[in-house]
Design an enzyme around this catalytic site. Structure first.
Site: not given
Ligand code: DON
Length: 553
Positions: A364, A406, A436, A455
């Site tokens: 992300t 998710d 998130s 994260g």
């Molecule tokens: O939308 C979300 O909460 C997750 N798909 C975000 C993924 C993420 O932050 C991965 N990490 N660093």
């Protein structure tokens, strides 16, 4: 509502600023993306054009983190009329999706199917968001704002150590898809740091987007190739999914903490609600006067309760009813506070629910932009796991997300971040999965801050710690360095970054009843900028844990 006098003041202020040139601060996860933002500003673009350029460049130079095959949230503030809005570019479940699509005949969760390959991919939102951002808020055509990204895709860029590490992490999934392996590997091997990655097909896709707008991605040759590739890979996308994808403008979650105004992500992100609920709980405690252990205990207890409510109530509010107003009410926070004891942790089981897993979070991406007039963008973008579903739509250069993970594929089962959820976040055709991601603005009497981080489930707790640091007078450089800890209700323990607690401090928290887990690595990649409203001084900082670049120019 602003009155005419305020409007006049704003105009004078803006004119005053532009006479002295309007400086800009940009912080992103990659130096080429930060530079792409400035390049477009130099061509006469505003912060929204810069955001298009940065987001598109990140899609090219940080393919592990985000991309055209993914989505995200852009929080915008326009100084001219004080308009604040969240562009919701979250992926949607395909129309042929259904609640039990990742369960086998016995009701067992087929984890791999929601995490890799074509069936894991939601319908992408980022391309539609770039078009919307450019057309509604920008002042340059996409042919200009997408130029740096197209150039980097065609000419290639040198991959860094982070990119390389993430390839190693996702190697089994990458090897499962020959097209992805051809794109990311060097004859089947992990490329060396410094190797050049060229993406000519992605350059073509970006050029079609620049030329035709959304039809360049959601229709025509790119759409055909994506649909064919997804079908071959066992996925369920149809042209109707691409036709009906829309970016939605939503009202951000707005709240307050000790005189600081907070604006953050609305549903389908849980970020703003969980952040504000934690702050509402904490507002009654004198945190700055507390010792480290007491403070960590109180903050962890607030996180526990807010993440509990995330699991119980939150989902896409276009599909399920979510009691947002109650969750954000100060009376509700006061009620939750009554169950917090300064000397004892409340076991999460007493709040109901029972699950566990580990949270990851090394992909992300986030970037933050502000100018001296106060125009700003806070954007968190994702394809979920590193390199998403590790599934390349052949002929397009587009790596597809695995954001379907998710959703709560099975009520009570944890996803790859250890997050649990209930029916509110169950899969339904056309629904957006709960996120998130927490792009945020803060405003005090003196400062305006723009911040966020990747994260996974730990995004919201990282934001919470940064907001508390802002409230204590810290600046961007301080927020990105704050040692991190996290509690997400389930698993029932405080996770903390490597080296964050001494043995004595761990014993003191354990004596209050906390379970503890030291995370082996330092996590997050926060990108933050700030404007001093009095002096117009700008500051920018990029997380020392990442390889980003923060600049003021
Ligand atoms: O939308 C979300 O909460 C997750 N798909 C975000 C993924 C993420 O932050 C991965 N990490 N660093």
């Amino acid at each position: 509502m602003i009155n005419n006098f305020t409007r006049l003041l704003i105009v004078f202020w803006c004119v005053g600023v532009s006479a002295n040139e309007n400086k800009i601060a940009i912080a992103s996860a990659h130096s080429l993306a930060t530079q792409a933002g400035f390049e477009v500003i130099e061509q006469g673009g505003n912060v929204y054009d810069a955001a298009v350029a940065v987001a598109a460049a990140l899609a090219v130079v940080e393919p592990a983190g985000s991309g055209l095959g993914g989505g995200g949230f852009f929080l915008l503030h326009r100084a001219r009329d004080a308009k604040q809005v969240m562009l919701d570019a979250r992926e949607k479940a395909p129309l042929a999706a259904h609640r039990d699509m990742y369960l086998d005949g016995q009701g067992l969760w087929l984890k791999q199917k929601s995490q890799q390959g074509a069936l894991a991919a939601g319908i992408p939102g980022l391309p539609a968001a770039l078009v919307h951002l450019s057309e509604v808020y920008g002042q340059l055509p996409l042919s200009v704002s997408l130029k740096p990204a197209i150039r980097h895709a065609r000419a290639g860029f040198k991959i860094g150590a982070r990119h390389q590490r993430l390839i190693v992490y996702r190697l089994p999934a990458i090897l499962n898809n020959p097209a992805t392996a051809r794109m990311l590997l060097d004859n089947g091997e992990t490329p060396k740091a410094g190797a050049v990655l060229k993406q000519p097909e992605l350059a073509n896709t970006l050029s079609l987007l620049a030329e035709k707008g959304r039809a360049g991605f959601y229709a025509g040759v790119v759409a055909e190739k994506m649909l064919e590739s997804v079908k071959q890979g066992g996925g369920i996308w149809r042209q109707a999914d691409l036709d009906q994808y829309q970016v939605i403008e939503r009202q951000p979650v707005q709240g307050e903490y000790r005189g600081i105004k907070i604006s953050s992500a609305a549903l389908p992100s849980s970020g703003g609600i969980v952040l504000q609920q934690s702050l509402n709980i904490l507002a009654a405690y004198p945190l700055p006067e507390m010792g480290k252990i007491e403070r960590m205990h109180m903050i962890s207890e607030a996180m526990r309760r807010a993440y509990h409510d995330r699991a119980m109530y939150l989902g896409d509010a276009d599909f399920v009813e979510v009691p947002v107003e109650q969750l954000l009410s100060l009376d509700y926070a006061a009620g939750l506070r009554r169950s917090i004891r300064p000397d004892r942790a409340l076991p999460s089981a007493y709040l109901a629910g029972e699950l566990q897993n580990d949270a990851k979070g090394r992909n992300t991406t986030h970037f933050s932009i502000i100018d001296q007039q106060g125009n700003r963008v806070s954007a968190t973008l994702s394809i979920n796991s590193p390199f998403g579903a590790a599934f390349l739509a052949e002929g397009t250069g587009v790596l597809l997300n695995n954001e379907m993970d998710d959703f709560s594929s099975k009520v009570g089962t944890m996803n790859s971040y250890g997050l649990v959820g209930g029916v509110a976040n169950a899969i339904e055709p056309g629904k957006r999965m709960l996120s998130s991601m927490t792009p945020t603005f803060l405003e005090s009497d003196r400062h305006i801050a723009v911040l966020g981080t990747p994260g996974g489930s730990r995004i919201i707790s990282m934001l919470l710690l940064a907001v508390l640091d802002f409230a204590g007078g810290g600046d961007p450089n301080a927020w990105v360095q704050v040692p991190r800890f996290h509690h997400q209700f389930i698993p029932d323990r405080i996770q903390f970054e490597k080296g964050g607690l001494t043995v004595e401090e761990q014993s003191a928290l354990a004596a209050k009843g906390h379970q503890l887990k030291e995370v082996r690595y330092r996590y997050g990649n926060m990108q933050a900028v700030q404007l001093d409203k009095q002096t117009l001084q700008l500051k920018a900082a990029s997380d020392p844990r990442g390889e980003g670049a923060a600049l003021v120019r």
